[in-house]
Each structure stands twice: as structure tokens, then as C-alpha cells.
Scaffold this motif. Structure first.
Motif, PDB file in Angstrom:
ATOM      1  N   PHE A  43      -7.115  70.404  65.660  1.00  0.00           N
ATOM      2  CA  PHE A  43      -5.915  69.590  65.455  1.00  0.00           C
ATOM      3  C   PHE A  43      -6.256  68.278  64.746  1.00  0.00           C
ATOM      4  N   PHE A  44      -7.435  67.737  65.028  1.00  0.00           N
ATOM      5  CA  PHE A  44      -7.866  66.513  64.356  1.00  0.00           C
ATOM      6  C   PHE A  44      -8.056  66.760  62.867  1.00  0.00           C
ATOM      7  N   ARG A  45      -8.628  67.907  62.533  1.00  0.00           N
ATOM      8  CA  ARG A  45      -8.787  68.254  61.116  1.00  0.00           C
ATOM      9  C   ARG A  45      -7.428  68.318  60.423  1.00  0.00           C
ATOM     10  N   ASN A  46      -6.455  68.927  61.086  1.00  0.00           N
ATOM     11  CA  ASN A  46      -5.111  69.000  60.503  1.00  0.00           C
ATOM     12  C   ASN A  46      -4.472  67.622  60.381  1.00  0.00           C
ATOM     13  N   THR A  47      -4.736  66.764  61.367  1.00  0.00           N
ATOM     14  CA  THR A  47      -4.202  65.396  61.309  1.00  0.00           C
ATOM     15  C   THR A  47      -4.732  64.661  60.083  1.00  0.00           C
ATOM     16  N   LEU A  48      -6.034  64.782  59.834  1.00  0.00           N
ATOM     17  CA  LEU A  48      -6.629  64.142  58.656  1.00  0.00           C
ATOM     18  C   LEU A  48      -6.010  64.665  57.365  1.00  0.00           C
ATOM     19  N   VAL A  49      -5.843  65.984  57.283  1.00  0.00           N
ATOM     20  CA  VAL A  49      -5.254  66.584  56.077  1.00  0.00           C
ATOM     21  C   VAL A  49      -3.821  66.084  55.892  1.00  0.00           C
ATOM     22  N   GLY A  50      -3.033  66.130  56.975  1.00  0.00           N
ATOM     23  CA  GLY A  50      -1.648  65.687  56.879  1.00  0.00           C
ATOM     24  C   GLY A  50      -1.532  64.224  56.499  1.00  0.00           C
ATOM     25  N   ASP A  51      -2.343  63.378  57.125  1.00  0.00           N
ATOM     26  CA  ASP A  51      -2.304  61.948  56.814  1.00  0.00           C
ATOM     27  C   ASP A  51      -2.688  61.696  55.362  1.00  0.00           C
ATOM     28  N   ALA A  52      -3.725  62.390  54.881  1.00  0.00           N
ATOM     29  CA  ALA A  52      -4.178  62.193  53.497  1.00  0.00           C
ATOM     30  C   ALA A  52      -3.111  62.625  52.501  1.00  0.00           C
ATOM     31  N   VAL A  53      -2.499  63.790  52.734  1.00  0.00           N
ATOM     32  CA  VAL A  53      -1.501  64.317  51.798  1.00  0.00           C
ATOM     33  C   VAL A  53      -0.257  63.436  51.779  1.00  0.00           C
ATOM     34  N   PHE A  54       0.283  63.130  52.943  1.00  0.00           N
ATOM     35  CA  PHE A  54       1.517  62.358  52.991  1.00  0.00           C
ATOM     36  C   PHE A  54       1.311  60.904  52.569  1.00  0.00           C
ATOM     37  N   THR A  55       0.140  60.331  52.866  1.00  0.00           N
ATOM     38  CA  THR A  55      -0.136  58.968  52.406  1.00  0.00           C
ATOM     39  C   THR A  55      -0.183  58.921  50.883  1.00  0.00           C
ATOM     40  N   THR A  56      -0.813  59.920  50.284  1.00  0.00           N
ATOM     41  CA  THR A  56      -0.860  59.995  48.821  1.00  0.00           C
ATOM     42  C   THR A  56       0.539  60.104  48.236  1.00  0.00           C
ATOM     43  N   VAL A  57       1.369  60.948  48.838  1.00  0.00           N
ATOM     44  CA  VAL A  57       2.734  61.137  48.339  1.00  0.00           C
ATOM     45  C   VAL A  57       3.555  59.851  48.478  1.00  0.00           C
ATOM     46  N   LEU A  58       3.487  59.215  49.655  1.00  0.00           N
ATOM     47  CA  LEU A  58       4.300  58.022  49.887  1.00  0.00           C
ATOM     48  C   LEU A  58       3.838  56.843  49.031  1.00  0.00           C
ATOM     49  N   PHE A  59       2.539  56.578  49.038  1.00  0.00           N
ATOM     50  CA  PHE A  59       2.021  55.456  48.256  1.00  0.00           C
ATOM     51  C   PHE A  59       2.198  55.712  46.758  1.00  0.00           C
ATOM     52  N   GLY A  60       1.889  56.929  46.319  1.00  0.00           N
ATOM     53  CA  GLY A  60       2.041  57.264  44.906  1.00  0.00           C
ATOM     54  C   GLY A  60       3.489  57.243  44.469  1.00  0.00           C
ATOM     55  N   GLY A  61       4.379  57.746  45.330  1.00  0.00           N
ATOM     56  CA  GLY A  61       5.801  57.745  44.996  1.00  0.00           C
ATOM     57  C   GLY A  61       6.351  56.344  44.854  1.00  0.00           C
ATOM     58  N   LEU A  62       5.939  55.441  45.748  1.00  0.00           N
ATOM     59  CA  LEU A  62       6.410  54.060  45.645  1.00  0.00           C
ATOM     60  C   LEU A  62       5.867  53.393  44.389  1.00  0.00           C
ATOM     61  N   ALA A  63       4.606  53.658  44.054  1.00  0.00           N
ATOM     62  CA  ALA A  63       4.024  53.069  42.848  1.00  0.00           C
ATOM     63  C   ALA A  63       4.789  53.516  41.602  1.00  0.00           C
ATOM     64  N   LEU A  64       5.156  54.795  41.539  1.00  0.00           N
ATOM     65  CA  LEU A  64       5.932  55.301  40.400  1.00  0.00           C
ATOM     66  C   LEU A  64       7.318  54.678  40.367  1.00  0.00           C
ATOM     67  N   ALA A  65       7.942  54.541  41.539  1.00  0.00           N
ATOM     68  CA  ALA A  65       9.282  53.938  41.597  1.00  0.00           C
ATOM     69  C   ALA A  65       9.244  52.480  41.169  1.00  0.00           C
ATOM     70  N   GLU A  66       8.225  51.743  41.603  1.00  0.00           N
ATOM     71  CA  GLU A  66       8.109  50.335  41.212  1.00  0.00           C
ATOM     72  C   GLU A  66       7.887  50.195  39.710  1.00  0.00           C
ATOM     73  N   ALA A  67       7.135  51.129  39.136  1.00  0.00           N
ATOM     74  CA  ALA A  67       6.895  51.068  37.695  1.00  0.00           C
ATOM     75  C   ALA A  67       8.163  51.363  36.907  1.00  0.00           C
ATOM     76  N   ALA A  68       8.997  52.263  37.437  1.00  0.00           N
ATOM     77  CA  ALA A  68      10.204  52.659  36.723  1.00  0.00           C
ATOM     78  C   ALA A  68      11.371  51.708  36.972  1.00  0.00           C
ATOM     79  N   VAL A  69      11.435  51.119  38.173  1.00  0.00           N
ATOM     80  CA  VAL A  69      12.562  50.252  38.538  1.00  0.00           C
ATOM     81  C   VAL A  69      12.008  48.904  39.010  1.00  0.00           C
ATOM     82  N   PRO A  70      11.944  47.916  38.143  1.00  0.00           N
ATOM     83  CA  PRO A  70      11.314  46.630  38.489  1.00  0.00           C
ATOM     84  C   PRO A  70      11.916  45.942  39.710  1.00  0.00           C
ATOM     85  N   ILE A  71      13.201  46.147  39.996  1.00  0.00           N
ATOM     86  CA  ILE A  71      13.828  45.451  41.120  1.00  0.00           C
ATOM     87  C   ILE A  71      13.249  45.896  42.463  1.00  0.00           C
TER      88      ILE A  71
END
Length: 202
Positions: free
Chosen positions: A164-192
Motif C-alpha cells: 500500500f505504501f508503494r501505491n501511495t508513492l505512485v499516486g502522490d507522484a502522479v497526482f502531484t505532477t498533474v496538479l502542479f503541472g496543470g496550474l503552471a500551464l493555467a498560469e502561463a495561459a491566463v495571467p490573472i
């Protein structure tokens, strides 16, 4: 009667009037970002409702995201916790829920230091630290509730939780990448949506 326009009292009054009629730029400019961050957290929490392998979920990533990007501590804690609570009402409540929420809040608190360190290595270290503290605390609670209160029972509990710990690491890594990357793309596209560091509270 002649007014002394250089009087300190008059100057203070003029300054107060100007400030009172000036729009609160900081307050108004933060709303689009706050609403966007809230929407991202709610959508991520809704992802828990999609069938998935055990422990591969956005819980850790939501805490990391909230602790890092919400400028106020109140928002960093309350918005992610509220989204989690709503999804838990749908998924069902369980005995470990107070422990899970305690770990979640601790993870948000630990990740407040990322606000000024939004680089790959600090984010990766915070992701691992969050998964480790979640593993240690929640499984200790599992041992207290469902295992013999012996050293052997404690070892059995943690050994059984390794997968379960292995799955936790995988889930945290995948979703953190998606959330952080998604916000970075949104900030680049929409300055406000970008955070104005001049006005952002600590």
C-alpha cells in the motif's frame, strides 16, 4: 480665512481619502486565483470516486497542492479538508478517518515551506515525506485497532502495508505532477491566475 495646505492634519486627511476611494487591488486580484485553486482541489477530490487501485489516490497531492499554493493558511487547510470531507461522505466513513485527516492536516502544514521553494527537488522531497508520515501514522493506528499489541503484531502490520505504501508513492507522484503541472500551464495561459507575491499573505 487662509488654509494651510501643508498642515500635517490636512495632509493626513487627504491621504486617508485617497486610500479610502482606491480599489482594493490585492483583495480583488486574488479572487480568480482562489476560485481556480478551489475548483482544482474539488475536481481532484472527485477523482477519488473513480475506481482505482488501493491507495492510488489524490489525497497526498491535494494536501501538497493546498499547502503550497493557497496564500492564506485558512484556505490551505479548510478548502482541501472540506473537499475531502464531501468525497468521504459519498465513499463512506470509517474508523481511521480522524487519523487520516490528522495526517492530511500535518501534510498541509509541512508543505507550507514549499511556497518559496517550488522546484523539482523540494517538491519531490515533500511528496516522499508526506507519504512516509502517512504510512507510519495510519498503520500505527491500524496496529492499535486491529492487531495484537505486541512487537510481532506491530511488525506484521507494517509488513502487510508495504504494498500500500508503494501505491501511495505512485499516486502522490502522479497526482502531484498533474496538479502542479496543470496550474503552471493555467498560469502561463491566463495571467490573472498568477500569484502576486507583493500582496500574498504569508
Amino acid at each position: 480665512m487662509r488654509w494651510n495646505t501643508e498642515s500635517p492634519t490636512i495632509l493626513k486627511s487627504v491621504d486617508w481619502a485617497v486610500k479610502a476611494t482606491r480599489p482594493d487591488t490585492a483583495r480583488h486580484s486574488t479572487w480568480p486565483r482562489f476560485l481556480f485553486l478551489t475548483a482544482v482541489v474539488v475536481l481532484a477530490a472527485c477523482a477519488r470516486l473513480i475506481p482505482h487501485p488501493p491507495n492510488i489516490s489524490p489525497i497526498g497531492a491535494i494536501a501538497l497542492f493546498g499547502g503550497t499554493f493557497f496564500s492564506r493558511k485558512s484556505g490551505a487547510f479548510l478548502v482541501p479538508l472540506a473537499a475531502m470531507l464531501l468525497s468521504d461522505f459519498i465513499l463512506g466513513l470509517h474508523a481511521l478517518l480522524p487519523v487520516v485527516y490528522g495526517c492530511f492536516a500535518l501534510n498541509v502544514l509541512l508543505n507550507r515551506w514549499l511556497r518559496s521553494r517550488r522546484r523539482f527537488v523540494p517538491v519531490a522531497l515533500a511528496t516522499i515525506a508526506g507519504a512516509v508520515q502517512f504510512f507510519i501514522i495510519t498503520n500505527f493506528a491500524c496496529w492499535l485497532l486491529w492487531y495484537p499489541h505486541t512487537l510481532g503484531g506491530l511488525c506484521d502490520c507494517y509488513v502487510a502495508a508495504i504494498s500500500f505504501f508503494r501505491n501511495t508513492l505512485v499516486g502522490d507522484a502522479v497526482f502531484t505532477t498533474v496538479l502542479f503541472g496543470g496550474l503552471a500551464l493555467a498560469e502561463a495561459a491566463v495571467p490573472i491566475l498568477r500569484e502576486d507575491r507583493q500582496f500574498a499573505p504569508a
